[in-house]
Design a protein around this motif. Structure first.
Motif, PDB file in Angstrom:
ATOM      1  N   HIS A  14       0.827  -1.205   0.000  1.00  0.00           N
ATOM      2  CA  HIS A  14       0.000   0.000   0.000  1.00  0.00           C
ATOM      3  C   HIS A  14       0.861   1.255   0.000  1.00  0.00           C
ATOM      4  CE1 HIS A  14      -2.217   3.291   2.083  1.00  0.00           C
ATOM      5  NE2 HIS A  14      -3.242   2.850   1.377  1.00  0.00           N
ATOM      6  N   SER A  15       1.818   1.317   0.933  1.00  0.00           N
ATOM      7  CA  SER A  15       2.646   2.513   1.073  1.00  0.00           C
ATOM      8  C   SER A  15       3.738   2.227   2.093  1.00  0.00           C
ATOM      9  CB  SER A  15       1.799   3.711   1.539  1.00  0.00           C
ATOM     10  OG  SER A  15       1.150   3.404   2.770  1.00  0.00           O
ATOM     11  N   TRP A  16       4.570   3.227   2.342  1.00  0.00           N
ATOM     12  CA  TRP A  16       5.552   3.140   3.413  1.00  0.00           C
ATOM     13  C   TRP A  16       5.684   4.501   4.065  1.00  0.00           C
ATOM     14  CZ3 TRP A  16       9.687   6.395   3.179  1.00  0.00           C
ATOM     15  CH2 TRP A  16      10.045   6.895   1.925  1.00  0.00           C
ATOM     16  N   ASP A  17       6.230   4.524   5.269  1.00  0.00           N
ATOM     17  CA  ASP A  17       6.366   5.771   6.019  1.00  0.00           C
ATOM     18  C   ASP A  17       7.495   5.612   7.024  1.00  0.00           C
ATOM     19  OD1 ASP A  17       5.873   8.323   6.882  1.00  0.00           O
ATOM     20  OD2 ASP A  17       3.855   7.928   7.655  1.00  0.00           O
ATOM     21  N   LEU A  18       7.896   6.700   7.640  1.00  0.00           N
ATOM     22  CA  LEU A  18       8.841   6.686   8.747  1.00  0.00           C
ATOM     23  C   LEU A  18       8.086   7.066  10.010  1.00  0.00           C
ATOM     24  CD1 LEU A  18      11.956   8.499   7.218  1.00  0.00           C
ATOM     25  CD2 LEU A  18      11.634   6.047   7.514  1.00  0.00           C
ATOM     26  N   SER A  19       8.342   6.340  11.111  1.00  0.00           N
ATOM     27  CA  SER A  19       7.660   6.657  12.360  1.00  0.00           C
ATOM     28  C   SER A  19       8.607   6.428  13.526  1.00  0.00           C
ATOM     29  CB  SER A  19       6.405   5.804  12.529  1.00  0.00           C
ATOM     30  OG  SER A  19       6.747   4.484  12.898  1.00  0.00           O
ATOM     31  N   THR A  20       8.278   7.048  14.638  1.00  0.00           N
ATOM     32  CA  THR A  20       9.088   6.912  15.844  1.00  0.00           C
ATOM     33  C   THR A  20       8.185   6.607  17.033  1.00  0.00           C
ATOM     34  OG1 THR A  20      10.716   8.508  15.016  1.00  0.00           O
ATOM     35  CG2 THR A  20      10.734   8.066  17.372  1.00  0.00           C
ATOM     36  N   GLY A  21       8.485   5.536  17.749  1.00  0.00           N
ATOM     37  CA  GLY A  21       7.846   5.275  19.028  1.00  0.00           C
ATOM     38  C   GLY A  21       6.593   4.437  19.020  1.00  0.00           C
ATOM     39  N   VAL A  22       6.013   4.149  17.848  1.00  0.00           N
ATOM     40  CA  VAL A  22       4.744   3.416  17.851  1.00  0.00           C
ATOM     41  C   VAL A  22       4.803   2.092  17.092  1.00  0.00           C
ATOM     42  CG1 VAL A  22       3.325   5.479  18.138  1.00  0.00           C
ATOM     43  CG2 VAL A  22       3.932   4.720  15.839  1.00  0.00           C
ATOM     44  N   GLY A  24       7.631  -0.093  17.048  1.00  0.00           N
ATOM     45  CA  GLY A  24       8.848  -0.770  17.429  1.00  0.00           C
ATOM     46  C   GLY A  24       9.869   0.233  17.920  1.00  0.00           C
ATOM     47  N   PRO A  25      11.026  -0.241  18.391  1.00  0.00           N
ATOM     48  CA  PRO A  25      12.022   0.663  18.982  1.00  0.00           C
ATOM     49  C   PRO A  25      12.643   1.591  17.956  1.00  0.00           C
ATOM     50  CG  PRO A  25      12.902  -1.558  18.757  1.00  0.00           C
ATOM     51  CD  PRO A  25      11.444  -1.648  18.448  1.00  0.00           C
ATOM     52  N   GLY A  26      12.949   2.808  18.399  1.00  0.00           N
ATOM     53  CA  GLY A  26      13.647   3.766  17.558  1.00  0.00           C
ATOM     54  C   GLY A  26      12.797   4.259  16.403  1.00  0.00           C
ATOM     55  N   THR A  27      13.460   4.847  15.433  1.00  0.00           N
ATOM     56  CA  THR A  27      12.784   5.307  14.222  1.00  0.00           C
ATOM     57  C   THR A  27      12.711   4.157  13.234  1.00  0.00           C
ATOM     58  OG1 THR A  27      13.553   7.580  14.544  1.00  0.00           O
ATOM     59  CG2 THR A  27      12.858   6.961  12.324  1.00  0.00           C
ATOM     60  N   ARG A  28      11.507   3.941  12.664  1.00  0.00           N
ATOM     61  CA  ARG A  28      11.262   2.773  11.838  1.00  0.00           C
ATOM     62  C   ARG A  28      10.904   3.150  10.400  1.00  0.00           C
ATOM     63  NH1 ARG A  28      12.833  -1.255  15.046  1.00  0.00           N
ATOM     64  NH2 ARG A  28      11.741  -2.698  13.646  1.00  0.00           N
ATOM     65  N   THR A  75      21.486   4.782  13.140  1.00  0.00           N
ATOM     66  CA  THR A  75      21.839   5.826  14.107  1.00  0.00           C
ATOM     67  C   THR A  75      20.708   6.062  15.095  1.00  0.00           C
ATOM     68  OG1 THR A  75      23.254   6.914  12.471  1.00  0.00           O
ATOM     69  CG2 THR A  75      22.540   8.233  14.346  1.00  0.00           C
ATOM     70  N   ALA A  76      19.463   5.982  14.608  1.00  0.00           N
ATOM     71  CA  ALA A  76      18.285   6.218  15.453  1.00  0.00           C
ATOM     72  C   ALA A  76      17.868   4.974  16.218  1.00  0.00           C
ATOM     73  CB  ALA A  76      17.126   6.714  14.593  1.00  0.00           C
ATOM     74  N   ARG A  77      18.705   3.915  16.164  1.00  0.00           N
ATOM     75  CA  ARG A  77      18.424   2.661  16.875  1.00  0.00           C
ATOM     76  C   ARG A  77      17.056   2.111  16.509  1.00  0.00           C
ATOM     77  NH1 ARG A  77      21.764   2.226  22.070  1.00  0.00           N
ATOM     78  NH2 ARG A  77      23.299   3.860  21.802  1.00  0.00           N
ATOM     79  N   GLY A  78      16.750   2.205  15.221  1.00  0.00           N
ATOM     80  CA  GLY A  78      15.455   1.745  14.740  1.00  0.00           C
ATOM     81  C   GLY A  78      15.590   0.519  13.868  1.00  0.00           C
ATOM     82  N   GLY A  79      14.779   0.471  12.832  1.00  0.00           N
ATOM     83  CA  GLY A  79      14.791  -0.673  11.949  1.00  0.00           C
ATOM     84  C   GLY A  79      13.614  -0.644  11.009  1.00  0.00           C
ATOM     85  N   ALA A 104      21.050  -6.909   6.073  1.00  0.00           N
ATOM     86  CA  ALA A 104      21.534  -5.525   6.054  1.00  0.00           C
ATOM     87  C   ALA A 104      21.831  -5.002   7.452  1.00  0.00           C
ATOM     88  CB  ALA A 104      20.501  -4.618   5.368  1.00  0.00           C
ATOM     89  N   GLY A 105      21.657  -5.845   8.465  1.00  0.00           N
ATOM     90  CA  GLY A 105      21.969  -5.449   9.832  1.00  0.00           C
ATOM     91  C   GLY A 105      20.899  -4.613  10.494  1.00  0.00           C
ATOM     92  N   LEU A 106      19.663  -4.693   9.997  1.00  0.00           N
ATOM     93  CA  LEU A 106      18.577  -3.877  10.534  1.00  0.00           C
ATOM     94  C   LEU A 106      17.685  -4.687  11.474  1.00  0.00           C
ATOM     95  CD1 LEU A 106      17.589  -2.054   7.230  1.00  0.00           C
ATOM     96  CD2 LEU A 106      18.593  -0.972   9.256  1.00  0.00           C
ATOM     97  N   HIS A 107      17.224  -4.045  12.545  1.00  0.00           N
ATOM     98  CA  HIS A 107      16.262  -4.644  13.456  1.00  0.00           C
ATOM     99  C   HIS A 107      14.941  -4.824  12.708  1.00  0.00           C
ATOM    100  CE1 HIS A 107      13.143  -4.644  16.609  1.00  0.00           C
ATOM    101  NE2 HIS A 107      14.064  -5.145  17.411  1.00  0.00           N
TER     102      HIS A 107
END
Length: 249
Positions: A14-22, A24-28, A75-79, A104-107
Motif C-alpha cells: 500500500h505505502s511506506w512511512d517513517l515513524s518513531t515510538g509506535v 517498534g524501537p527507535g525510528t522505523r 543511528t536512530a536505533r530503529g529498523g 543488512a543489519g537492521l532490526h
C-alpha cells in the motif's frame, strides 16, 4: 550450463512511512502491505483491506527504498516494521523482506493479528526480532463480533512465539463497550503473564482518525458514534495488566 536466475519475489504493498515510538524501537521504516482477512470495526486503514487495491512491488524495490535510510535508521536505533493490512497474508514476500533486512543489519519487526500465524514458518520468525501482536479481545464472542475472525489462532501463535523465544509487544486497542470488560482484560492479563516473551503491553485508546478513509471509500464506519476512552478508563486497563506483573504503557 548457466544457473537459472533466482526468481524475483514480489508482493502487494500500500505505502511506506517513517515513524518513531509506535511501531517498534527507535525510528522505523514502516511498510504497509495490502490485504487483510479481518474486518475490525475500529480499523484505521480500510484502504489496506484488499490486495487488489495495492501495487505490486519486488523485494529488491522495497530494499532500495530502505537502503536510502539505512544509516539513519541505524543511528536512530530503529529498523524496519512490516504492517498492513496483514503481512502474513503474503508470507513469502514478508519472509524474504525480513531476511534481506537482517542481512543488512537492521532490526526487524512484524505487526500482525496472529490469525494467520500458522502461515509463518519458523524460518520467517527466526528473521523477526520483534512481533507486535494485536490481540483485539480476550472474549471469544466479542472477538468474533469485533473482527469477523477467530481468537484461537492468535492465542496459539502467541504460545508458539513464546516457545520459539521471539520477543513480543502486545497491542490492545481499548474501545469503550467492546474491549473494556474487566473480566476479559484480567483473562488476557493472566494468559500473557504465563508467557515468558512478552516485553510490554501497549494499551492503545480507540480513535477515529481513519474515519475520512471510510467516507472516501463510500463505506460505513461502524464505530463512528462510539466514544473514545478517557484517561481514567485507559489507566484502569493498564493497571489491570500491571497487576499481572506486565509492563503496560
Amino acid at each position: 550450463m548457466k544457473a537459472t536466475a533466482e526468481r524475483a519475489v514480489t508482493g502487494r504493498i500500500h505505502s511506506w512511512d517513517l515513524s518513531t515510538g509506535v511501531d517498534g524501537p527507535g525510528t522505523r521504516f514502516v511498510l504497509f502491505v495490502s490485504g487483510c482477512p479481518l474486518r475490525c470495526l475500529y480499523c484505521a486503514n480500510p484502504d489496506t483491506w484488499h490486495m487488489r487495491d495495492g501495487r505490486e512491488a519486488s523485494v529488491d524495490e522495497v530494499m532500495g527504498e530502505i537502503e536510502t535510510y539505512r544509516g539513519f535508521l541505524a543511528t536512530a536505533r530503529g529498523g524496519v516494521t512490516i504492517t498492513g493490512g496483514e503481512p502474513l497474508l503474503q508470507p513469502e514476500f514478508t519472509g524474504s523482506l525480513l531476511h534481506r533486512c537482517k542481512q543488512a543489519g537492521l532490526h526487524t519487526a512484524l505487526d500482525t493479528s496472529g490469525l494467520l500465524g500458522a502461515w509463518a514458518s519458523d524460518g520467517l520468525l527466526a528473521e523477526t526480532d520483534l512481533v507486535l501482536l494485536d490481540i483485539k479481545s480476550f472474549d471469544v464472542p466479542a472477538y468474533r463480533k469485533l473482527t469477523g475472525g477467530r481468537l484461537a489462532p492468535t492465542l496459539d501463535f502467541a504460545t508458539r512465539l513464546d516457545r520459539l523465544g521471539v520477543a513480543v509487544h502486545i497491542r490492545y486497542v481499548l474501545v469503550p463497550g467492546w474491549t473494556d470488560d474487566p473480566s476479559a482484560v484480567d483473562g488476557l492479563g493472566a494468559f500473557l503473564a504465563g508467557l515468558g516473551n512478552v516485553d510490554r503491553v501497549d494499551v492503545l485508546p480507540f480513535h477515529k482518525l481513519g474515519a475520512h478513509k471510510y467516507d472516501a471509500l463510500g463505506i460505513d464506519f461502524p464505530l463512528r458514534d462510539t466514544p473514545v476512552p478517557g484517561p481514567e478508563l485507559t489507566e484502569r486497563v493498564r493497571e489491570q495488566f500491571r497487576e499481572h506483573g506486565l509492563r503496560a504503557l
